[in-house]
Design an enzyme around this catalytic site. Structure first.
Site, PDB file in Angstrom:
ATOM      1  N   SER A   1      -6.902   4.637  -0.339  1.00  0.00           N
ATOM      2  CA  SER A   1      -6.817   3.235  -0.441  1.00  0.00           C
ATOM      3  C   SER A   1      -8.306   2.653  -0.683  1.00  0.00           C
ATOM      4  O   SER A   1      -8.309   1.709  -1.242  1.00  0.00           O
ATOM      5  CB  SER A   1      -6.292   2.921   0.830  1.00  0.00           C
ATOM      6  OG  SER A   1      -4.672   3.161   0.709  1.00  0.00           O
TER       7      SER A   1
ATOM      8  N   ASP B   1       1.010  -1.215  -0.233  1.00  0.00           N
ATOM      9  CA  ASP B   1      -0.024  -0.043   0.097  1.00  0.00           C
ATOM     10  C   ASP B   1       0.942   1.373   0.038  1.00  0.00           C
ATOM     11  O   ASP B   1       1.848   1.458   0.856  1.00  0.00           O
ATOM     12  CB  ASP B   1      -0.948  -0.007   1.336  1.00  0.00           C
ATOM     13  CG  ASP B   1      -2.264   0.949   0.934  1.00  0.00           C
ATOM     14  OD1 ASP B   1      -1.743   2.154   1.044  1.00  0.00           O
ATOM     15  OD2 ASP B   1      -3.276   0.491   1.125  1.00  0.00           O
TER      16      ASP B   1
END
Length: 471
Positions: free
Chosen positions: A100, A50
């Site tokens: 995200s 991420d």
């Protein structure tokens, strides 16, 4: 099922134009023993670092190459020509710079959604998340992460929610959906001690037959015949370098690679196969903090999980491994200078993250104590002026503002000091609109084209596994 027939039947009606372009570039020629074209992917493992900018991937490879003589597992796949590789456009419905939640939901739903939501369309439509589709098709499904298991990236594959911030509600949805293995941080959202409604979610999971594990030893001992919920810290897990230099944390907290191996072992013998998402979530948190030790060591922890997945896929021969990131963050990189080699190599001697350093200071800290702590953690000798700059921020510590830096600690200022010693620069402390790296290994990887939209990945996974999109 014949893949061409699958396309004709319209199951991939929403596939992005990049996969159907009449002027696609030829994919890299691969060893036919590596990729078995038109073979069904029984299992899918998606590994997400991420917030990984290309500079992060590059620096982790440089770090490993210069320290061990061998680079990262990820880039070795490139060097050995063992994967199909692409760039992926990660824009959300509301911005060219995604968060995200929207990024994961683009893979989860096959549609671009607004930042902040989970698989909820721009007009309020609730799309069926991909892990639910695979569960309904008979596969086992799970997620492991280094941030709360209820955080945006795992949730984007699993649930619908108007807000990524409803992590207590996401924990409840996981229970109703009965995923097979979910591990990471997030005790704040499962424990009756911390939940706003005081509900004991652990008790509820156990009542549904789950094994609840709360430390590394319990995880390793968990049997493989029951679903597993593993929660190992209140919020995210400790950064890898902080864990590795603390005996108590090393004994308590499993590595991402260990969680990945446990998840594979739990699901690998299922007759219909499995799907697994693996997330190095704290790479993103480190980028937000311009925290080089957090960034590089958590990226290498992700790389160890890549090896676990690839090793399994090589032996299994029925597993598609997808390696990617959801967006760039802070875009760090090694900056030119006469001492760049030596200065970058100094990171090999770091003992702790900037988070560990800065949380050890307070209003009563002396200049000498600041110098001592940073010298211990980074082997850097601060000037008195630099120490005073850092100390000045502790006169008005704010405990309420900032998503990734709630105390408003001087992360940026410390990174600027470190830059003079490690040659690492940063352009910001936030997400960027990078086209991201995407690599695929195993059956189904031949479907990948050199440039795709984020939403294309949803349909590619369904196509690789020959699961029709009729939900």
């Amino acid at each position: 099922m014949n893949r061409r027939k699958f396309f004709r039947n319209g199951s991939l009606f929403a596939l992005g134009s990049s996969l159907l372009s009449p002027f696609d570039l030829k994919a890299t020629t691969l060893d036919p023993d590596t990729i078995n074209r038109n073979k069904k992917a029984k299992n899918i493992i998606v590994l997400v670092s991420d917030g990984m900018s290309n500079g992060t991937l590059n620096m982790a490879d440089l770090y490993l190459s210069r320290k061990t003589g061998k680079g990262s597992n990820w880039l070795q796949l490139y060097k050995d020509n063992r994967v199909n590789r692409a760039l992926m456009d990660m824009a959300s419905a509301s911005s060219i710079v995604t968060d995200s939640a929207a990024a994961s939901s683009s893979w989860g739903s096959g549609f671009r959604i607004n930042n902040g939501g989970l698989n909820i369309g721009t007009k309020g439509e609730a799309y069926v998340p991909i892990w639910q589709k695979f569960k309904k098709a008979g596969k086992m499904a799970g997620c492991v992460t280094t941030v709360p298991i209820t955080h945006a990236t795992p949730a984007g594959f699993c649930v619908n929610s108007k807000s990524r911030n409803d992590q207590e509600g996401i924990a409840e949805k996981y229970l109703r959906l009965k995923f097979d293995i979910m591990m990471g941080g997030g005790n704040n959202y499962f424990s009756s001690e911390y939940r706003k409604d005081k509900v004991d979610m652990y008790q509820k999971f156990e009542a549904q037959g789950y094994q609840v594990v709360k430390n590394r030893s319990e995880m390793l001992k968990a049997t493989l015949d029951k679903p597993i919920l593993g929660v190992f810290n209140n919020d995210g897990l400790p950064y890898t370098i902080d864990r590795n230099n603390n005996k108590e944390l090393t004994e308590k907290i499993p590595t991402l690679a260990e969680m990945t191996q446990k998840a594979i072992d739990r699901m690998k013998n299922h007759e219909e196969g499995f799907v697994l998402q693996v997330e190095a979530g704290k790479v993103d948190w480190a980028a937000h903090g311009n925290d080089i030790a957090g960034l590089i060591y958590d990226q290498t922890a992700h790389d160890e999980a890549v090896k676990v997945a690839i090793d399994f896929a090589e032996k299994d021969e029925n597993t598609l491994v997808i390696i990617t990131t959801d967006h760039g963050n802070a875009n760090p990189g090694v900056i030119y200078g006469k001492k760049a080699n030596k200065q970058f190599d100094s990171i090999q001697e770091y003992k702790h993250t900037n988070e560990w350093i800065l949380n050890g200071f307070g209003k009563e800290t002396s200049v000498s104590q600041i110098k001592q702590r940073i010298e211990y953690a980074n082997n850097i000798a601060l000037t008195t002026e630099e120490a005073n700059v850092l100390l000045s921020y502790y006169n008005s510590i704010n405990t309420e503002k900032g998503l990734y830096n709630p105390k408003q600690l001087p992360f940026h200022e410390l990174a600027q000091i470190q830059k003079q010693h490690n040659s690492v620069g940063w352009i910001s402390m936030n997400h960027s609109a990078d086209y991201v790296e995407l690599a695929m290994f195993g059956p189904g990887s031949d479907l990948l084209k050199p440039f795709i939209k984020n939403t294309d990945l949803h349909y590619l996974m369904l196509e690789a596994a020959e699961v029709e999109n009729n939900f």
